[in-house]
Design a protein around this motif. Structure first.
Motif, PDB file in Angstrom:
ATOM      1  N   LEU A  64       0.842  -1.184   0.000  1.00  0.00           N
ATOM      2  CA  LEU A  64       0.000   0.000   0.000  1.00  0.00           C
ATOM      3  C   LEU A  64       0.883   1.243   0.000  1.00  0.00           C
ATOM      4  CD1 LEU A  64      -2.730  -0.987   2.631  1.00  0.00           C
ATOM      5  CD2 LEU A  64      -2.734  -1.373   0.169  1.00  0.00           C
ATOM      6  N   PHE A  65       0.499   2.224  -0.832  1.00  0.00           N
ATOM      7  CA  PHE A  65       1.232   3.475  -0.922  1.00  0.00           C
ATOM      8  C   PHE A  65       0.253   4.630  -0.741  1.00  0.00           C
ATOM      9  CE2 PHE A  65       3.612   0.356  -3.239  1.00  0.00           C
ATOM     10  CZ  PHE A  65       4.946   0.630  -2.957  1.00  0.00           C
ATOM     11  N   ASP A  70      -2.558  17.176  -2.632  1.00  0.00           N
ATOM     12  CA  ASP A  70      -2.135  18.516  -3.027  1.00  0.00           C
ATOM     13  C   ASP A  70      -0.855  18.485  -3.861  1.00  0.00           C
ATOM     14  OD1 ASP A  70      -4.281  19.745  -1.759  1.00  0.00           O
ATOM     15  OD2 ASP A  70      -3.227  19.824   0.165  1.00  0.00           O
ATOM     16  N   ALA A  71       0.081  17.593  -3.514  1.00  0.00           N
ATOM     17  CA  ALA A  71       1.363  17.556  -4.233  1.00  0.00           C
ATOM     18  C   ALA A  71       1.320  16.614  -5.439  1.00  0.00           C
ATOM     19  CB  ALA A  71       2.481  17.141  -3.278  1.00  0.00           C
ATOM     20  N   LEU A  72       0.725  15.419  -5.262  1.00  0.00           N
ATOM     21  CA  LEU A  72       0.674  14.395  -6.322  1.00  0.00           C
ATOM     22  C   LEU A  72       2.051  14.173  -6.945  1.00  0.00           C
ATOM     23  CD1 LEU A  72      -2.681  15.007  -8.255  1.00  0.00           C
ATOM     24  CD2 LEU A  72      -2.114  13.165  -6.696  1.00  0.00           C
ATOM     25  N   SER A  73       3.038  13.950  -6.088  1.00  0.00           N
ATOM     26  CA  SER A  73       4.408  13.797  -6.598  1.00  0.00           C
ATOM     27  C   SER A  73       5.067  12.503  -6.156  1.00  0.00           C
ATOM     28  CB  SER A  73       5.264  14.991  -6.158  1.00  0.00           C
ATOM     29  OG  SER A  73       5.252  15.107  -4.739  1.00  0.00           O
ATOM     30  N   ASP A  74       5.071  12.233  -4.868  1.00  0.00           N
ATOM     31  CA  ASP A  74       5.794  11.076  -4.339  1.00  0.00           C
ATOM     32  C   ASP A  74       4.835  10.121  -3.643  1.00  0.00           C
ATOM     33  OD1 ASP A  74       8.433  11.955  -5.059  1.00  0.00           O
ATOM     34  OD2 ASP A  74       8.247  13.451  -3.466  1.00  0.00           O
ATOM     35  N   ALA A  75       5.077   8.825  -3.839  1.00  0.00           N
ATOM     36  CA  ALA A  75       4.303   7.782  -3.165  1.00  0.00           C
ATOM     37  C   ALA A  75       5.112   7.256  -1.982  1.00  0.00           C
ATOM     38  CB  ALA A  75       3.968   6.646  -4.121  1.00  0.00           C
ATOM     39  N   LEU A 337      -2.552   7.686 -13.620  1.00  0.00           N
ATOM     40  CA  LEU A 337      -3.399   8.740 -13.099  1.00  0.00           C
ATOM     41  C   LEU A 337      -3.259   9.931 -14.034  1.00  0.00           C
ATOM     42  CD1 LEU A 337      -2.659   8.658  -9.250  1.00  0.00           C
ATOM     43  CD2 LEU A 337      -4.661   7.734 -10.412  1.00  0.00           C
ATOM     44  N   LEU A 338      -4.381  10.533 -14.400  1.00  0.00           N
ATOM     45  CA  LEU A 338      -4.291  11.693 -15.283  1.00  0.00           C
ATOM     46  C   LEU A 338      -5.373  12.705 -14.947  1.00  0.00           C
ATOM     47  CD1 LEU A 338      -6.645  11.434 -17.761  1.00  0.00           C
ATOM     48  CD2 LEU A 338      -5.150   9.577 -18.408  1.00  0.00           C
ATOM     49  N   TRP A 339      -5.014  13.971 -15.146  1.00  0.00           N
ATOM     50  CA  TRP A 339      -5.983  15.051 -15.022  1.00  0.00           C
ATOM     51  C   TRP A 339      -6.689  15.208 -16.352  1.00  0.00           C
ATOM     52  CZ3 TRP A 339      -7.777  16.826 -10.728  1.00  0.00           C
ATOM     53  CH2 TRP A 339      -6.978  16.945  -9.587  1.00  0.00           C
ATOM     54  N   TYR A 340      -8.022  15.248 -16.320  1.00  0.00           N
ATOM     55  CA  TYR A 340      -8.805  15.413 -17.542  1.00  0.00           C
ATOM     56  C   TYR A 340      -9.640  16.677 -17.428  1.00  0.00           C
ATOM     57  CZ  TYR A 340     -11.982  14.392 -21.397  1.00  0.00           C
ATOM     58  OH  TYR A 340     -12.707  14.455 -22.568  1.00  0.00           O
ATOM     59  N   VAL A 352       3.891  10.074 -10.655  1.00  0.00           N
ATOM     60  CA  VAL A 352       4.063   9.778  -9.228  1.00  0.00           C
ATOM     61  C   VAL A 352       5.327   8.946  -9.062  1.00  0.00           C
ATOM     62  CG1 VAL A 352       3.073   8.700  -7.187  1.00  0.00           C
ATOM     63  CG2 VAL A 352       1.585   9.876  -8.812  1.00  0.00           C
ATOM     64  N   ARG A 353       6.287   9.476  -8.333  1.00  0.00           N
ATOM     65  CA  ARG A 353       7.552   8.776  -8.116  1.00  0.00           C
ATOM     66  C   ARG A 353       7.433   7.782  -6.960  1.00  0.00           C
ATOM     67  NH1 ARG A 353       9.180  14.185  -8.861  1.00  0.00           N
ATOM     68  NH2 ARG A 353       9.227  14.462  -6.587  1.00  0.00           N
ATOM     69  N   GLY A 354       8.040   6.627  -7.158  1.00  0.00           N
ATOM     70  CA  GLY A 354       8.105   5.630  -6.086  1.00  0.00           C
ATOM     71  C   GLY A 354       6.877   4.773  -5.935  1.00  0.00           C
ATOM     72  N   GLY A 355       5.900   4.914  -6.837  1.00  0.00           N
ATOM     73  CA  GLY A 355       4.688   4.113  -6.734  1.00  0.00           C
ATOM     74  C   GLY A 355       4.779   2.836  -7.549  1.00  0.00           C
TER      75      GLY A 355
END
Length: 870
Positions: A64-65, A70-75, A337-340, A352-355
């Protein structure tokens, strides 16, 4: 702080994340009471929901990650949950900051990720309605009862007939529905189930990453009952009202393009139920029910059409709107994951890094919601406990290393030898060949124990030399049969320690008869068995009985092998009678006994066929390691095959290395085409077995060929009678019997056992593991060993999981915790088998002695012949 108005403190604290609030509880009693109050908890949750603050995304794979919204950068991997033990935990659902976790059908819990408060739920037994039925797939759902202020778990257990009927066809399957109340800590059975529930089929939900778990929206959990065209039944949104525990059918929107084929799935978007219509992987329409339960409130929010860098929409699910409300975050195909932007219809990938590479996703909001009777531990205290526990574990490990002296080893050996002596006396006291009294036995038994103490250099200084001599003399009167019966019940490590007791003992232990007796006892009693887990860079092992039979959490130990190089990883080419044939990344090969720590490096052998196929490379390169009982020899077989231009044009080179003669030689070529590189031979009943095909162009491997190590010839193995032939063949071995694995990829794996080798009628279907019984996609399965009772089989699937299969209940149970994420598993039994040739007193080996006898016979024959001529 006392001068600040209470309302101001209240408003400030509402803006803070849960992590900070847990810390601030220790500022003062008034603040602690404020934070713990139900009104503040509800206001904080409402503030986080309306402002989209304190949100995160849970990525669900083997581990689980958590990803901050708000950041959506690192898992960040979630390791602190109550079911964490190396992975394999699923998130069934998330409501108001509580998540429902499942590791197995008997291991479930409700957990608050923010406060780390948890409650492990007891599991009610499933009541199978008829004898001809067995448990099938289990559907779960997790939701909140606002009337009773209670969190509930819904479990829908499916039952199928043992003959395979009732799995979705016709009238469908029978179900049992039970509801667990977190508030009351009780399960309740639901009666009067709707007929549409019987049509809820498991194949539909295995194409979805959420695995058929109920979607909570409004005040109900929702499942899609897929359409049955043959019955004229369309898709149905089946709801279960959490408040009054009743099923109902929810009205659906008036879909557009009804003439086209589409699949329907349900989701939730910021508390509102939504329906996704997938039109043959071309586009997906997303409908939202703005007023729950009102058909007219269905509104088509947006459509996502084919995107050039996404091949097809196998799965699409909206997660959350952006804070501006102009974009929506989508999960696509369980990979991205994508913003539409649903206005401009543009999409942007979220990196997402590390996921994990593939995942399911779940929205989560931080909250202070309490779990009734849960184990509440503040964040700060929990962190301190984690650090203390880690430090204590390090200290414990260091103490164990320093205390693991010869004294402790000796005590364990004493206990085992005493037990073995008592058992051996019971077995041998009726033998007419051995005459002794019980007093004689105990005197000699004491001498045995004392001899062990001497050999382990333990307590020897406290005993007088005269006492030692007396006891050793007493021991010398013990029959060798009695000593052998005692020692053969000890593990190999303790037996090797006893070699230094005396020269007779050393000769007895090193003798071939005792070595075979010790191995036979271990094989007959399924004792001294070990499991090896190989990762890309490490080799671990564990005691089968102590780790896997007694509990479900294992303790791994590092295993140092003799082929260490820049990468510690190895391949196991075969395991027979306690000997492992291993190779490393630079293709060094050795025959190794992990129990005695002895090994013999196999000399390098180039491939001769290269001179015939100078421009061609070796297409297949496989090995096999087994035992030739005729010659009492261990043999390594290497098969190298080169493809040609014609339909059956391929050449093979088969060479055999004899451990006894320590040399390679070539035997007859393999008459079949080996399709699977790296698939080493499976040894059973004196032969090595591979799955092969008739020619290299067909790519169909549907023949099982055996190489008899005694006569060194090939033969086909008759396969079991099966109806459906659309599967891949794999091989295994259980208790020395050949196993045939029919892998219906993604559906199930059938395991057959040949109980009488060579007799087709002896094939017996041992068990079958279905896709719904394992976590993840079922690509491969390998049976490893029976339990002591013989009622369960330890299996490995997809190199990711170890679990037990219950042969009586016909279901997978008790997944093993504490294992690496990705591994390959093998078994070996402790033995005293030597990797060096046996030598006589004159220094000659057994083979040299036999060669000398053959030369003498030849010379005598030639001499007689010359005499006749003369």
């Amino acid at each position: 702080m006392s001068r600040i108005p209470h309302e101001v403190i209240h408003d400030i604290l509402l803006q803070l994340p849960v992590k900070s609030l847990v810390r601030f509880r220790s500022l003062s009693k008034p603040i602690c009471s404020l934070i713990d109050g139900p009104d503040f908890i509800n206001l904080h949750l409402n503030h986080s929901t309306t402002t989209k603050s304190n949100h995160s995304i849970i990525l669900k794979e083997w581990d689980l990650f958590s990803v901050d919204f708000d950041a959506l950068s690192d898992a960040v991997e979630v390791k602190h949950h109550p079911l964490y033990s190396g992975g394999g935990t699923e998130v069934i659902g998330s409501v108001n900051g509580l998540v429902f976790l499942r590791r197995s059908e008997t291991n479930i819990a409700v957990y608050n990720l923010s406060t780390r408060e948890c409650k492990k739920c007891y599991v009610a037994e499933t009541e199978i309605p008829r004898r001809d039925m067995t448990a099938g797939y289990v559907y779960y759902g997790f939701g909140y009862d606002s009337y009773g202020d209670d969190y509930k778990v819904v479990r829908m257990a499916q039952f199928v007939r043992e003959d395979g009927g009732g799995d979705g066809g016709g009238l469908g399957c029978e179900y049992e529905v039970k509801v667990y109340s977190l508030k009351n800590d009780k399960w309740k059975k639901i009666e009067g189930l709707p007929i549409r529930l019987r049509l809820l089929s498991k194949p539909f939900f295995h194409i979805l990453n959420r695995r058929g778990y109920g979607v909570f929206a409004g005040h109900a959990l929702h499942w899609i009952v897929p359409q049955r065209r043959e019955l004229g039944i369309r898709d149905c949104v089946l709801g279960f009202d959490i408040r009054d525990d009743k099923f109902f059918e929810l009205p659906q929107p008036d879909y557009e393009n009804k003439g086209m084929n589409f699949q329907v799935d349900v989701g939730v978007l910021e508390g509102n139920l939504c329906v996704m219509c997938n039109y043959e992987h071309v586009c997906v329409d997303v409908w939202v029910m703005k007023e729950y339960g009102v058909k007219e409130s269905w509104c088509k929010m947006f459509s996502v059409h084919a995107i050039k860098w996404i091949s097809a929409f196998m799965f699409l699910r909206p997660l959350v709107y952006s804070k501006g409300g102009d974009m929506v975050l989508l999960e696509v195909n369980g990979e991205k994951l994508l913003w539409y932007d649903w206005k401009t219809k543009h999409a942007k990938v979220v990196r997402v890094r590390g996921g994990p590479r593939s995942f399911g996703s779940e929205m989560y909001v931080e909250s202070l919601i309490r779990i009734n009777d849960g184990d509440r531990i503040g964040w700060k205290r929990q962190q301190e406990l984690d650090e203390e526990e880690e430090e204590e574990e390090k200290r414990k490990t260091n103490r164990n290393k320093s205390c693991k002296t010869n004294r402790e080893k000796g005590y364990r050996t004493m206990a085992k030898m005493e037990e073995a002596a008592i058992y051996a006396f019971g077995q041998l006291k009726e033998s007419p060949l051995i005459q002794f009294s019980p007093i004689h036995l105990w005197g000699c038994g004491l001498a045995i124990l004392l001899g062990s103490l001497v050999s382990l250099q333990m307590n020897a200084k406290t005993l007088a030399n005269s006492d030692l001599r007396v006891l050793i003399i007493t021991m010398s009167g013990l029959p060798l049969e009695m000593i052998a019966e005692i020692l053969c019940r000890l593990p190999a490590k303790e037996v090797l320690c006893c070699r230094s007791v005396s020269k007779p003992w050393c000769a007895l232990i090193d003798g071939p008869n005792f070595v075979k007796l010790h191995l036979k006892h271990s094989m007959d009693t399924s004792s001294n068995l070990y499991i090896i887990l190989r990762t890309t860079s490490h080799v671990h092992y564990m005691d089968f009985e102590q780790n896997l039979v007694l509990n479900d959490f294992v303790t791994l130990k590092e295993l140092n092998h003799p082929l260490m190089c820049y990468n510690h990883g190895i391949k196991v080419l075969g395991s027979v009678n306690g000997l492992l044939c291993i190779s490393n990344v630079v293709d060094d090969i050795a025959v190794w006994n992990p129990s005695t720590r002895k090994h013999r490096v196999v000399p390098f052998l180039p491939i001769e066929l290269k001179r015939y196929f100078g421009t061609k490379s070796c297409s297949v390169y496989v090995f096999g390691f087994g035992y030739d009982s005729v010659r009492d020899d261990y043999k390594l077989v290497r098969i190298a095959q080169f493809g040609g231009g014609g339909k059956r044009s391929f050449e093979s080179e088969v060479k055999v290395y004899s451990l006894r003669k320590q040399s390679w030689r070539r035997i007859g070529d393999m008459p079949y085409c080996v399709h699977y590189p790296g698939a080493n031979g499976v040894f059973a009943n004196g032969a090595l077995h591979w799955v092969v095909g008739e020619n290299p162009e067909s790519n169909v491997a549907n023949i099982v060929v055996a190489l008899d190590l005694g006569v060194e010839d090939y033969r086909e193995v008759l396969q079991p009678e099966y109806k459906d032939k659309n599967f891949y063949i794999d091989l295994g071995v259980l208790r020395g019997c050949l196993c045939f694995l029919a892998n219906f990829l993604g559906e199930r794996v059938d395991v057959w056992m040949m109980k009488d080798y060579g007799v087709k009628e002896s094939w017996t279907k041992l068990f079958s593991v279905a896709q719904y019984e394992v976590i993840g996609f079922l690509r491969s399965l390998k049976p490893l060993a029976y339990s002591k009772s013989g009622d369960e089989v330890l299996i490995e699937h997809d190199n990711l999981d170890l679990c037990w299969y219950d042969l009586k209940r016909k279901q997978v149970k008790n997944r093993i915790s504490g294992i690496p994420y990705s591994f390959e598993a093998d078994t070996f039994v402790e033995s005293l088998i030597s990797v060096s040739p046996i030598r006589h007193l004159d220094g000659r080996t057994q083979d040299e002695d036999e060669d000398s006898k053959d030369r003498n016979k030849r010379d005598d024959f030639l001499s007689e012949g010359f005499k006749l001529v003369l």
